[in-house]
Design a protein around this motif. Structure first.
Motif, PDB file in Angstrom:
ATOM      1  N   SER A   6       0.824  -1.208   0.000  1.00 35.68           N
ATOM      2  CA  SER A   6       0.000   0.000   0.000  1.00 35.68           C
ATOM      3  C   SER A   6       0.860   1.261   0.000  1.00 35.68           C
ATOM      4  O   SER A   6       0.558   2.227  -0.720  1.00 35.68           O
ATOM      5  N   GLU A   7       1.950   1.271   0.775  1.00 34.33           N
ATOM      6  CA  GLU A   7       2.822   2.440   0.805  1.00 34.33           C
ATOM      7  C   GLU A   7       3.577   2.581  -0.509  1.00 34.33           C
ATOM      8  O   GLU A   7       3.776   3.696  -1.013  1.00 34.33           O
ATOM      9  N   LEU A   8       4.003   1.453  -1.089  1.00 39.89           N
ATOM     10  CA  LEU A   8       4.660   1.480  -2.389  1.00 39.89           C
ATOM     11  C   LEU A   8       3.719   2.055  -3.441  1.00 39.89           C
ATOM     12  O   LEU A   8       4.102   2.908  -4.250  1.00 39.89           O
ATOM     13  N   TYR A  52       1.264  -4.028 -15.695  1.00 44.71           N
ATOM     14  CA  TYR A  52       2.090  -4.301 -14.521  1.00 44.71           C
ATOM     15  C   TYR A  52       2.222  -3.063 -13.646  1.00 44.71           C
ATOM     16  O   TYR A  52       2.143  -3.142 -12.418  1.00 44.71           O
ATOM     17  N   LEU A  53       2.428  -1.890 -14.280  1.00 45.29           N
ATOM     18  CA  LEU A  53       2.523  -0.667 -13.489  1.00 45.29           C
ATOM     19  C   LEU A  53       1.214  -0.397 -12.759  1.00 45.29           C
ATOM     20  O   LEU A  53       1.226   0.061 -11.603  1.00 45.29           O
ATOM     21  N   ALA A  54       0.091  -0.694 -13.389  1.00 48.57           N
ATOM     22  CA  ALA A  54      -1.200  -0.515 -12.725  1.00 48.57           C
ATOM     23  C   ALA A  54      -1.297  -1.389 -11.486  1.00 48.57           C
ATOM     24  O   ALA A  54      -1.773  -0.946 -10.428  1.00 48.57           O
ATOM     25  N   GLY A  59      -1.182  -1.813  -5.525  1.00 53.01           N
ATOM     26  CA  GLY A  59      -0.756  -2.698  -4.440  1.00 53.01           C
ATOM     27  C   GLY A  59      -1.015  -4.159  -4.695  1.00 53.01           C
ATOM     28  O   GLY A  59      -1.171  -4.936  -3.744  1.00 53.01           O
ATOM     29  N   ARG A  60      -1.012  -4.584  -5.977  1.00 53.06           N
ATOM     30  CA  ARG A  60      -1.365  -5.968  -6.303  1.00 53.06           C
ATOM     31  C   ARG A  60      -0.254  -6.709  -7.043  1.00 53.06           C
ATOM     32  O   ARG A  60      -0.497  -7.790  -7.579  1.00 53.06           O
ATOM     33  N   ALA A  61       0.982  -6.169  -7.053  1.00 53.82           N
ATOM     34  CA  ALA A  61       2.004  -6.725  -7.943  1.00 53.82           C
ATOM     35  C   ALA A  61       3.000  -7.659  -7.268  1.00 53.82           C
ATOM     36  O   ALA A  61       3.851  -8.219  -7.944  1.00 53.82           O
ATOM     37  N   GLY A  62       2.945  -7.830  -5.979  1.00 53.26           N
ATOM     38  CA  GLY A  62       3.912  -8.712  -5.332  1.00 53.26           C
ATOM     39  C   GLY A  62       5.271  -8.059  -5.200  1.00 53.26           C
ATOM     40  O   GLY A  62       5.381  -6.885  -4.848  1.00 53.26           O
ATOM     41  N   HIS A  63       6.340  -8.820  -5.511  1.00 54.50           N
ATOM     42  CA  HIS A  63       7.713  -8.352  -5.334  1.00 54.50           C
ATOM     43  C   HIS A  63       8.277  -7.798  -6.647  1.00 54.50           C
ATOM     44  O   HIS A  63       8.639  -8.587  -7.531  1.00 54.50           O
ATOM     45  N   PRO A  64       8.395  -6.482  -6.808  1.00 55.24           N
ATOM     46  CA  PRO A  64       9.056  -5.941  -8.000  1.00 55.24           C
ATOM     47  C   PRO A  64      10.560  -6.200  -7.929  1.00 55.24           C
ATOM     48  O   PRO A  64      11.151  -6.175  -6.843  1.00 55.24           O
TER      49      PRO A  64
END
Length: 280
Positions: A6-8, A52-54, A59-64
């Motif tokens: 969420s903070e990311l 992916y950016l969306a 807050g749904r992308a896991g580990h970038p």
């Protein structure tokens, strides 16, 4: 530590909103519903998919990955402190003193944005092509979508990848000496840089010439101050090339210029006219 999704997400949106289109070399394009860059623009500049950016911004992308975070830090003009914060939010190891400094600072990015009539490529201490401005991509070919290893100039040189850069046998010899000497110096300075060590190990495995030069520990030879590129539409273009070192960084700007009134200057003007169409 785990990813603070969420903070990311909120940080990425806030940083995107503060970058004006003009700062990124983009036209405002009439009325805009966002104060800064559109999501599609950030994705394109960072080499990411919009989807992916969306997910990252939601807050749904896991580990970038570290490479994704580095690209976003460059496009969003993050300071060193903000970049560290971004890596912490993404649960990635922060760039340490034992690692090559590859971060494109806001000031370097501004240089790239302003030098629209001069090809400029940015490389790090491992000869990785971190980024280029549009005219440099038009000159050398756009490599930004290639796998990271294939964007490394040392890898390209010693694995005989096809490029637009043409050189004599003597220029090739001097270039290889220069590259190996630079990598040897970086190897000593950055003992904790995994990416650099993997590059050297792979080069030793695939290139007997690199392995032999690496073991000889030869000093660098003065490299030619010009480079010739074979452009598919314009033909051969020979330009002066200068390496400019960025203070407090491991970045170097390769700047290609031509003396006013020369054939090469005219070719650069032509390149700026026809070669940038694919980047508009």
């Amino acid at each position: 530590m785990v990813v603070n999704s969420s903070e990311l997400a909120s940080s990425l949106r806030a940083w995107r909103d503060r970058v004006a289109p003009a700062e990124a070399g983009l036209a405002a394009g009439g009325r805009r519903r966002v104060p800064g860059l559109r999501r599609q623009e950030v994705a394109q500049l960072a080499g990411l998919s919009v989807e992916y950016l969306a997910r990252l911004e939601q807050g749904r992308a896991g580990h970038p990955s570290a490479s994704v975070l580095m690209s976003l830090a460059r496009v969003l003009r993050l300071s060193d402190q903000e970049r560290v914060h971004l890596f912490r939010l993404g649960d990635q190891a922060e760039p340490l003193s034992g690692q090559v400094k590859r971060h494109i600072t806001p000031s370097v990015q501004r240089i790239l944005d302003r030098l629209t009539d001069t090809p400029v490529t940015v490389v790090d201490a491992s000869w990785h092509c971190v980024t280029s401005n549009a005219l440099a991509y038009a000159l050398t070919g756009d490599t930004s979508a290639l796998p990271l290893r294939e964007q490394n100039l040392a890898w390209i040189i010693f694995t005989h990848r096809s490029t637009r850069y043409v050189r004599t046998d003597e220029e090739e010899r001097l270039l290889r000496l220069e590259v190996v000497a630079d990598l040897r110096e970086a190897w000593v300075r950055y003992p904790e840089d995994t990416e650099l060590r993997e590059l050297v190990a792979d080069l030793q495995e695939v290139s007997p010439d690199f392995a032999e030069l690496w073991e000889r520990r030869l000093p660098p030879q003065p490299a030619p101050g010009h480079r010739t590129f074979l452009h598919p539409e314009i033909g051969p273009i020979t330009l002066d090339s200068d390496f400019l070192t960025v203070r407090d960084s491991d970045l170097r700007l390769i700047v290609y210029t031509a003396a006013p009134g020369t054939e090469a200057a005219g070719q650069l003007d032509l390149l700026a006219t026809i070669g940038l169409q694919q980047f508009s």
